[in-house]
Design a protein around this motif. Structure first.
Motif, short mmCIF file in Angstrom:
data_model
loop_
_atom_site.label_atom_id
_atom_site.label_comp_id
_atom_site.label_asym_id
_atom_site.label_seq_id
_atom_site.Cartn_x
_atom_site.Cartn_y
_atom_site.Cartn_z
N GLU A 81 0.78 -1.21 0.09
CA GLU A 81 0.00 0.16 0.06
C GLU A 81 0.94 1.20 0.05
O GLU A 81 1.66 1.39 0.98
CB GLU A 81 -1.19 0.01 1.14
CG GLU A 81 -1.87 1.25 1.05
CD GLU A 81 -2.94 1.42 2.23
OE1 GLU A 81 -3.54 2.36 2.17
OE2 GLU A 81 -2.67 0.62 3.21
N PHE B 250 -0.08 4.40 3.73
CA PHE B 250 -1.00 3.71 4.57
C PHE B 250 -1.94 4.78 5.70
O PHE B 250 -3.20 3.99 5.77
CB PHE B 250 0.15 3.16 5.75
CG PHE B 250 -0.42 2.01 6.65
CD1 PHE B 250 -0.67 0.98 6.38
CD2 PHE B 250 -0.70 2.71 7.96
CE1 PHE B 250 -1.17 0.23 7.30
CE2 PHE B 250 -1.44 1.85 9.00
CZ PHE B 250 -1.47 0.49 8.48
N GLY C 110 2.70 -1.86 4.19
CA GLY C 110 2.04 -0.42 4.36
C GLY C 110 2.93 0.80 4.52
O GLY C 110 3.85 0.56 5.36
N LYS D 22 4.61 -2.36 8.55
CA LYS D 22 4.48 -0.78 8.14
C LYS D 22 5.72 -0.16 8.29
O LYS D 22 6.97 -0.33 9.13
CB LYS D 22 3.56 -0.09 9.29
CG LYS D 22 2.45 -0.76 9.50
CD LYS D 22 1.39 0.07 10.70
CE LYS D 22 1.95 -0.18 12.06
NZ LYS D 22 0.88 0.47 13.27
#
Length: 224
Positions: free
Chosen positions: A62, A65, A89, A137
């Motif tokens: 992604e 995020f 992300g 992340k």
């Protein structure tokens, strides 16, 4: 820079930046937009394509995020369909804990366990959110992405080209193309001509598909 939590047309929240007149999600419906663009035309499309081998791991990147809404919806979908999703992300500027608490996605989707688990994951570390969904992340600029042949699906959810045109260039989409596996799928809410041309110029096969509420079209790009 001032930021406000606002309610969108489907009752779900998003973050509004008055200085840019820009939001993290569509004002016509944050959850509606995410489900239409990323879940339906991204993840679900990939799962019916020749690039997906049943029961294999789906690697998702992604770009932007943000609030974690796309990751949240993907984790819920992965559990419902028994998919094995590995999600990365990328975000340059993570939102604050206070902003997270003001979002109503847990209430709207009736699942606070997964949402909390996603946001309790430490940045830069691999995290198991559920048996169907793992997450990492990464806090960095999109131009710093150097992965090669790694992702099946890319959710390109950067701020729009009106406010951050540098995120919609050939250079950025070249790095997306290189990060993607053959038969991989990139989706974005944006349908602007220069973004489509930038994608095509680096090798993507691009099509316009029906957009979410409030938008006529969106873009889906495939690496053949």
């Amino acid at each position: 820079m001032e930021r406000k939590i606002i309610i969108t047309d489907d009752g779900s929240t998003t973050i509004h930046i008055p200085e840019w007149n820009e939001q993290y999600h569509s004002t016509h419906g944050a959850i509606q937009e995410a489900e239409h663009v990323y879940l339906e035309h991204g993840l679900a499309f990939f799962c019916t394509s020749e690039g997906y081998a049943k029961d294999s791991e789906i690697s998702i990147l992604e770009i932007g995020f943000g609030t974690g809404l796309n990751a949240f919806l993907t984790a819920i979908k992965a559990e419902a369909l028994n998919l094995n999703c590995n999600y990365v992300g990328v975000e340059g500027f993570p939102i604050s804990k206070e902003e997270l608490k003001a979002l109503n996605y847990s209430e709207a989707l009736k699942d606070d366990v997964v949402f909390d688990a996603i946001h309790e994951c430490d940045w830069e570390k691999d995290c198991t959110v559920s048996k169907n969904f793992s997450l990492k992340k990464e806090q960095k600029q999109f131009s710093e992405i150097t992965d090669k042949n790694k992702f099946d699906v890319i959710y390109f959810d950067a701020f729009g080209p009106r406010v951050q045109p540098e995120l919609w260039t050939e250079a950025i989409f070249k790095s997306m193309y290189e990060a993607m596996k053959p038969n991989g799928v990139l989706v974005t809410y944006c349908a602007q001509g220069h973004a489509r041309r930038a994608m095509i110029s680096v090798g993507f096969t691009v099509e316009k598909v029906k957009g979410p509420p409030g938008k006529r079209h969106m873009l889906r790009a495939v690496k053949l």
